[in-house]
Design an enzyme around this catalytic site. Structure first.
Site, PDB file in Angstrom:
ATOM      1  N   LYS A  22      55.101  85.064  31.224  1.00 42.13           N
ATOM      2  CA  LYS A  22      55.363  84.381  29.722  1.00 42.13           C
ATOM      3  C   LYS A  22      55.749  85.412  28.349  1.00 42.13           C
ATOM      4  O   LYS A  22      54.574  86.953  27.961  1.00 42.13           O
ATOM      5  CB  LYS A  22      55.150  83.666  29.558  1.00 42.13           C
ATOM      6  CG  LYS A  22      54.913  82.830  28.069  1.00 42.13           C
ATOM      7  CD  LYS A  22      56.588  82.150  27.942  1.00 42.13           C
ATOM      8  CE  LYS A  22      56.609  80.571  28.958  1.00 42.13           C
ATOM      9  NZ  LYS A  22      57.316  80.056  28.988  1.00 42.13           N
ATOM     10  N   HIS A  71      60.845  74.787  36.447  1.00 40.17           N
ATOM     11  CA  HIS A  71      59.989  74.808  35.153  1.00 40.17           C
ATOM     12  C   HIS A  71      59.130  73.695  35.186  1.00 40.17           C
ATOM     13  O   HIS A  71      58.584  72.644  35.945  1.00 40.17           O
ATOM     14  CB  HIS A  71      61.169  74.669  34.234  1.00 40.17           C
ATOM     15  CG  HIS A  71      60.469  74.069  32.418  1.00 40.17           C
ATOM     16  ND1 HIS A  71      59.757  73.294  32.526  1.00 40.17           N
ATOM     17  CD2 HIS A  71      60.058  75.393  32.030  1.00 40.17           C
ATOM     18  CE1 HIS A  71      59.551  73.178  30.584  1.00 40.17           C
ATOM     19  NE2 HIS A  71      59.561  74.528  30.713  1.00 40.17           N
TER      20      HIS A  71
END
Length: 429
Positions: free
Chosen positions: A199, A327
């Site tokens: 991330k 996701h």
């Protein structure tokens, strides 16, 4: 009322500990919010599910719950019609809770209808499986795979929350390339993941590039991904992907909007993935009309409208030659098992799925936390979802909810506790 008619819908908000994970919008708050759905028939059978637990979602669920009264667990179409009639796409009875930044459709009230339908659908499928004596994956057409691969999901992070009400985060600080590699080693040693996602969008891009290059050196041959949550300009996105030439498996949401993604795609050989700009079939159509700049859709049954809707999405991806994966958001075992049944039923699953599961240490199902084998989770063969609620854990996590003031995730406000001048402006780099 017949024995199989639905007579009760219980919605229990819960909160569980969440580490100080950095992202484009700021930083995770100390408590993540979810809700546990229980749908009970007149004969006492109970189907369960886990979904979002923010205040607008709780209000939408409460408004829609009467729609299930008297329905059979098999009557999914009528449920969808009734929910759509009761819940407006942008409906929320609460006042807007602060200046917030959303990174994914799961936080958008515009997805309320799809989110509520999904919340009820999974619980009804759990009931169907119990009645049929079959796992949900069989109700979805059968398993294309016995186990579903997941990816190590790495975050830049602080060592601990400011004023945290619980013990120090066991993962420690993760800001340097060396710390990110150590984080990956710990996660892979514990879960056996084969691919790695970082991330990004939180620190200057140069630092994030160095972290990914360090991962490539430490784990040669491992599929690598980076996700800055659209916090980079097109120019920065192109600069970064050039620095990462030959490293990336795919490039997730580098620039804002489908237009920004299209501009990156025109000058980038690495396939682009998204969970931000192709989030429903209307956006899917627009991506196709633009020549499919997004090549990989990261689906999420929680906001795509459920398991069956996601299967339809999978067919659309196959039709247009697009890749498909999943996701994730902060979640517990019920959500993870629902993802696993769904992913097992999709033959064209192209990449290992995301999961935040390693970052959570709480659980709400009997038997405790699930076990991964070589980075994959096996599909259960017991009826329905194959998991049952731990009532003591549910009560404890509900008590957490009652004792925290958090009612809607706000990474921006939390970040301002560390950096008062932080604006969250996007794209920031």
């Amino acid at each position: 009322m017949t024995p199989l008619a639905i007579r009760h819908v219980r919605i229990t908000p819960i909160a569980f500990r969440d580490p100080p994970l950095l992202n484009a919008a700021g930083i995770h708050e100390p408590w993540a919010l979810r809700s546990i759905i229980e749908i009970e028939t007149a004969c006492g059978r109970v189907g369960i599910n886990e979904t979002y637990g923010d205040l607008p979602m709780l209000e939408a669920l409460a408004k829609a719950a009467p729609a299930l009264q008297g329905l059979s667990p098999w009557d999914l179409i009528t449920m969808e019609i009734r929910v759509a009639a009761l819940v407006s796409p942008g409906q929320t009875g609460s006042e807007f809770l602060g200046e917030q930044i959303s990174l994914a459709p799961g936080t958008h009230v515009s997805k309320n209808v799809a989110k509520v339908i999904s919340a009820f659908e999974v619980a009804m499928l759990d009931l169907q499986g119990q009645l049929a004596g079959a796992p949900i994956v069989d109700l979805l057409g059968g398993a294309a795979r016995d186990a579903v691969p997941f990816s190590a999901y790495l975050f830049f992070k602080y060592a601990e929350h400011i004023g945290q009400p619980y013990a120090a985060d066991p993962w420690g600080e993760g800001l340097t390339p060396e710390q990110i590699v150590a984080q990956a080693r710990q996660m892979i040693a514990t879960y056996g993941f084969k691919s790695i996602k970082l991330k990004a969008g939180a620190l200057p891009p140069e630092q994030e590039v160095q972290a990914l290059l360090a991962l490539a050196k430490a784990f040669p041959g491992a599929p690598l991904r980076i996700d800055p949550n659209a916090n980079w300009t097109v120019a920065t996105s192109l600069k970064v992907v050039e620095q990462l030439r030959g490293v990336l498996e795919y490039y997730e949401d580098p620039a804002p909007g489908l237009e920004g993604m299209a501009e990156v795609a025109r000058q980038c050989e690495v396939p682009l993935a998204t969970n931000m700009v192709v989030t429903d079939l209307k956006e899917f159509r627009r991506n196709v009309e633009m020549g499919c700049p997004v090549k990989i859709v990261l689906s999420d049954h929680h906001y795509w409208g459920g398991m069956r809707a996601t299967q339809r999405l999978a067919t659309m991806c196959q039709t247009f030659g697009l890749g498909l994966s999943m996701h994730s958001n902060s979640h517990l075992g019920i959500s993870l098992m629902a993802m696993t049944h769904l992913a097992a039923s999709v033959p064209q699953l192209s990449y290992a799925c995301d999961t935040h599961f390693p970052w959570q240490d709480d659980e709400v199902v009997q038997g405790g936390r699930m076990s991964f084998e070589d980075g994959s989770l096996r599909v259960t063969h017991t009826p329905g979802l194959g998991v049952t609620l731990d009532r003591e854990a549910l009560a404890r996590l509900h008590d957490n909810y009652l004792n925290t003031s958090i009612r809607q995730r706000d990474d921006l406000a939390q970040m301002r506790k560390y950096a008062p001048a932080f604006t969250g402006e996007q794209p920031r780099f």
